[in-house]
Design a protein around this motif. Structure first.
Motif, short mmCIF file in Angstrom:
data_model
loop_
_atom_site.label_atom_id
_atom_site.label_comp_id
_atom_site.label_asym_id
_atom_site.label_seq_id
_atom_site.Cartn_x
_atom_site.Cartn_y
_atom_site.Cartn_z
N LYS A 518 0.86 -1.15 0.03
CA LYS A 518 0.04 -0.09 0.10
C LYS A 518 0.94 1.37 -0.01
O LYS A 518 0.31 2.46 0.58
N GLU A 519 2.08 1.24 -0.51
CA GLU A 519 2.97 2.31 -0.78
C GLU A 519 3.43 2.84 0.39
O GLU A 519 4.30 3.89 0.34
N LYS A 520 3.03 2.24 1.53
CA LYS A 520 3.56 2.93 2.99
C LYS A 520 4.35 2.04 3.80
O LYS A 520 5.13 2.26 4.66
N HIS A 521 3.93 0.57 3.72
CA HIS A 521 4.34 -0.37 4.72
C HIS A 521 5.36 -1.35 4.05
O HIS A 521 5.46 -1.54 2.99
N LEU A 522 5.93 -2.18 4.89
CA LEU A 522 7.17 -2.89 4.50
C LEU A 522 7.12 -4.49 5.27
O LEU A 522 6.64 -4.42 6.19
N LYS A 523 7.00 -5.20 4.20
CA LYS A 523 7.07 -6.80 4.51
C LYS A 523 8.43 -7.31 4.30
O LYS A 523 9.06 -7.18 3.20
N LEU A 524 9.17 -8.08 5.29
CA LEU A 524 10.50 -8.30 5.21
C LEU A 524 10.65 -10.00 5.45
O LEU A 524 9.90 -10.38 6.58
N ASN A 525 11.52 -10.65 5.02
CA ASN A 525 11.85 -12.05 5.32
C ASN A 525 13.39 -11.77 5.79
O ASN A 525 14.24 -11.43 5.06
N VAL A 526 13.61 -11.93 7.01
CA VAL A 526 14.85 -11.74 7.73
C VAL A 526 15.36 -13.01 8.43
O VAL A 526 14.67 -13.81 8.86
N ARG A 527 16.56 -12.68 8.54
CA ARG A 527 17.44 -14.00 9.26
C ARG A 527 18.50 -13.16 9.93
O ARG A 527 19.24 -12.43 9.58
N GLN A 528 19.07 -13.97 11.22
CA GLN A 528 20.17 -13.39 11.94
C GLN A 528 21.38 -14.23 11.57
O GLN A 528 21.52 -15.65 11.72
N GLY A 534 29.36 -17.43 11.44
CA GLY A 534 28.78 -17.32 10.11
C GLY A 534 27.41 -18.00 10.01
O GLY A 534 26.82 -18.20 8.83
N ARG A 535 27.20 -18.74 11.26
CA ARG A 535 25.74 -19.54 11.13
C ARG A 535 24.49 -18.68 10.81
O ARG A 535 24.42 -17.60 11.80
N ALA A 536 23.54 -19.05 10.22
CA ALA A 536 22.36 -18.27 10.01
C ALA A 536 21.08 -18.79 10.80
O ALA A 536 20.97 -20.04 10.93
N SER A 537 20.47 -17.99 11.23
CA SER A 537 19.17 -18.55 11.98
C SER A 537 17.91 -18.91 11.25
O SER A 537 18.04 -18.92 9.78
N GLN A 538 16.98 -19.24 11.84
CA GLN A 538 15.52 -19.43 11.21
C GLN A 538 15.22 -18.11 10.47
O GLN A 538 15.86 -17.17 10.84
N THR A 539 14.34 -18.36 9.45
CA THR A 539 13.71 -17.03 8.90
C THR A 539 12.66 -16.66 9.32
O THR A 539 11.90 -17.52 9.59
N LEU A 540 12.43 -15.26 9.74
CA LEU A 540 11.23 -14.82 10.07
C LEU A 540 10.81 -13.70 9.32
O LEU A 540 11.43 -13.10 8.63
N THR A 541 9.35 -13.52 9.28
CA THR A 541 8.71 -12.32 8.82
C THR A 541 8.63 -11.19 9.48
O THR A 541 8.28 -11.34 10.61
N ALA A 542 8.94 -9.80 9.11
CA ALA A 542 8.74 -8.71 9.88
C ALA A 542 7.89 -7.81 9.22
O ALA A 542 8.04 -7.64 7.93
N ILE A 543 7.03 -7.20 9.88
CA ILE A 543 6.16 -6.31 9.43
C ILE A 543 6.49 -4.83 9.92
O ILE A 543 6.47 -4.57 11.26
N GLY A 544 6.51 -3.70 8.79
CA GLY A 544 7.01 -2.44 9.44
C GLY A 544 5.80 -1.66 8.83
O GLY A 544 5.95 -1.15 7.55
N PHE A 545 4.91 -0.98 9.74
CA PHE A 545 3.91 -0.06 9.06
C PHE A 545 4.63 1.55 9.12
O PHE A 545 5.20 1.74 10.10
N GLY A 546 4.59 1.71 7.99
CA GLY A 546 5.14 3.12 7.73
C GLY A 546 6.48 3.16 7.35
O GLY A 546 7.10 4.18 7.51
#
Length: 586
Positions: A518-528, A534-546
């Motif tokens: 909706k031109e304003k919000h962000l959805k990310l698939n992220v890992r640590q 150098g080991r990667a964690s599980q992948t999680l979804t993050a939502i950022g309004f605005g």
């Protein structure tokens, strides 16, 4: 419509990890006795929970933890006067009088609906926001006297109504005041004044809502009359709505009241609240929390008084039939839609006034006046301005040939004290640390703007002018699972002084291209990614309004840090954990 700038940069303040010997011992004790991770135990110790017994009380508040209402100053006097009014030989007419906001209307609905079971000569009165203004009015007192009422129970107002109470006394009308706002140096000469914030009141908990004080009066009435408390407890749904909407601390007794009030709402909401829940768009069977009450129910109840008359809100809360409740809820929802339109257009005007004035842009406070602004939304507009210019804000409009204002503050700054220093320019004011109201002569506005700015500039700290994010603890993605979510959820009800835990994670990377919604919000698939291994964690979804404005920064491939809350996402019958972003730093 003014283009919305990106959110202002925020300060991240991470609370100290509990590292003292005593705290470490408490973490070990809780880990063993509760069967939780040391991380969750540390989260509890941060909130003052150190023993198994304290944890049990924290996670399972008990109705028996409520304080004895007779510990409140003047409670005996209040019950004596109420009992006198109800004597068979007197049968005095009692008027339940409350403010026009959520706290006031829920207070009136609670006290009126309970007392009418024991006294028939009873009615309620809500002042007109525009004709009578805040608090106890001369018009309301005259109406009571003309209609034969000899006792008024004032709820969520009255602590500063010295002249009005004297006026009533001269007309043969007594007052029992139930308030929670700060008293002045002198309290009204009423039959009883119930306000735990009075300096000589020994009541153990000081942060009750106005409805909470009304509940304590009914609590005392039950104890005095040997009425089973089970008849009173169903009214806790109204107390929970007041606690949520009036933004009082959810600690101590308020936490118990909110906990059981939410249980009542989720198990068996009163007919009026059920209609409101439906029209607010909450799905049937969804468990509501404090946030849902704050943003879903509270604004609709408030809208009745903001746009027309708050009496409709009380009638909704008292409705017994579904047809009647639905009718009131639909009318109130229309008022809420009108309120949103006023709110949006006036906010745009207010922001434009700031951005077009160099001195206002760089000021430490905001004081704006426009005679045409709708009085019912100026408090909301003040809050909206703070989202863009993070500083104490007062929005003024014209009402009954006076300037009426609503103030909102920022964390750490007491706006009531700042207004008090400008009392010589005001005709009336009241409120508390983060919100207040006032009336002044229109001719005093310019002088008030100047003096208020001087007071704020002298006393506010620079850090108060930057939005703050309180972070509880750093959290590795490896710790995020269903058990952590379940236990964190049980730490509610969340609200001031018991906020939902916010976590911080560093060395976070994108797994895939960011999605802009909706031109304003962000959805990310992220890992640590662990720096050392150098080991990667599980992948999680993050939502950022605005947060759409930071998408390009994240595409650089550099690691970033996020602060967030852990939530559940329900979609197509599937339930997954997701991160609700509060801020991102690349």
């Amino acid at each position: 419509m003014i283009a919305q700038p990106p959110p202002p940069s925020k300060r991240w303040i991470t609370r100290s990890f509990p590292n003292s010997k005593e705290q470490q011992g408490a973490i070990e004790t809780l880990t063993n006795s509760l069967g939780v991770s040391p991380f969750l135990s540390a989260l509890l110790v941060q909130r003052g929970v150190q023993t198994y017994e304290e944890a049990r009380t924290f996670f399972r508040p008990e109705i028996g933890h409520l304080h004895n209402p007779f510990e409140m100053k003047d409670m005996n006097k209040a019950i004596t006067r109420l009992q006198m009014a109800m004597l068979p030989e007197r049968q005095e007419k009692i008027l339940i009088y409350g403010d026009y906001d959520v706290d006031g209307t829920t207070s009136v609905a609670l006290v009126y609906s309970f007392l009418k079971n024991y006294h028939t000569a009873i009615d309620f009165y809500i002042p007109d926001r525009y004709k009578e203004g805040y608090g106890i009015s001369s018009q309301g007192i005259q109406w009571a006297a003309d209609n034969g009422f000899s006792l008024i129970i004032a709820l969520d107002c009255g602590i500063k109504s010295i002249e009005r109470v004297a006026e009533a006394k001269a007309l043969g009308v007594d007052f029992i005041i139930c308030d929670h706002h700060r008293p002045g140096d002198i309290v009204p000469d009423a039959a009883a004044v119930l306000d735990p914030k009075q300096e000589d009141c020994l009541y153990p908990y000081k942060e009750l809502s106005g409805c909470g004080v009304g509940f304590k009066l009914m609590h005392a009435f039950c104890l005095h009359k040997s009425i089973p408390l089970d008849e009173l407890y169903p009214l806790l749904d109204l107390v929970a709505v007041s606690i949520a909407s009036d933004i009082v601390p959810i600690t101590g007794e308020n936490r118990v009241l909110a906990y059981y009030g939410l249980k009542q709402i989720n198990a068996s909401p009163r007919t009026g609240l059920k209609a409101l829940i439906k029209i607010a768009g909450f799905s049937l069977g969804r468990e509501l929390d404090i946030t849902n009450l704050v943003f879903g129910l509270g604004p609709r109840i408030n809208a009745a008084g903001r746009i027309q008359h708050a009496k409709a809100a009380v009638q909704l809360l008292l409705a017994e039939s579904e047809e009647e409740a639905d009718e009131f809820a639909m009318a109130i929802n229309k008022h809420n839609n009108s309120r949103r339109e006023f709110d949006s257009s006036i906010t745009d005007q207010a922001l434009a006034m700031i951005r077009e004035n160099e001195s206002l842009i760089h000021a430490k406070s905001t004081v704006l006046y426009d005679a045409t602004w709708h009085k019912g939304v100026i408090g909301i507009v003040a809050s909206r301005c703070i989202e863009h210019f993070h500083r104490p804000t007062i929005i003024l409009t014209q009402s009954n040939d006076k300037a009426a204002g609503s103030a909102r503050s920022v964390p750490g700054f007491d706006v009531y004290e700042a207004i008090e220093e400008c009392a010589d320019l005001l005709e009336q004011f009241g409120g508390h640390t983060f919100a207040a109201g006032m009336t002044m002569a229109v001719s005093n506005i310019e002088a008030f703007q100047k003096k208020f700015e001087e007071v704020v500039a002298r006393s506010i700290k620079e850090e108060h002018l930057t939005p703050l994010i309180d972070i509880d603890l750093p959290l590795d993605f490896s710790e995020i699972n269903d058990k952590l979510y379940r236990i964190v959820r049980q730490m509610g009800p969340f609200g001031p002084h018991n906020l939902q835990p916010t976590f911080m994670t560093e060395d976070v990377y994108l797994v895939s291209e960011p999605i802009i919604m909706k031109e304003k919000h962000l959805k990310l698939n992220v890992r640590q990614v662990d720096k050392a291994s150098g080991r990667a964690s599980q992948t999680l979804t993050a939502i950022g309004f605005g947060f759409a404005h930071i998408a390009d920064q994240l595409r650089s491939g550099k690691p970033f840090s996020i602060c967030y809350q852990v939530e559940q996402n329900h979609y197509n019958g599937n339930t997954t954990l997701q991160l609700m972003l509060k801020d991102v730093k690349v």
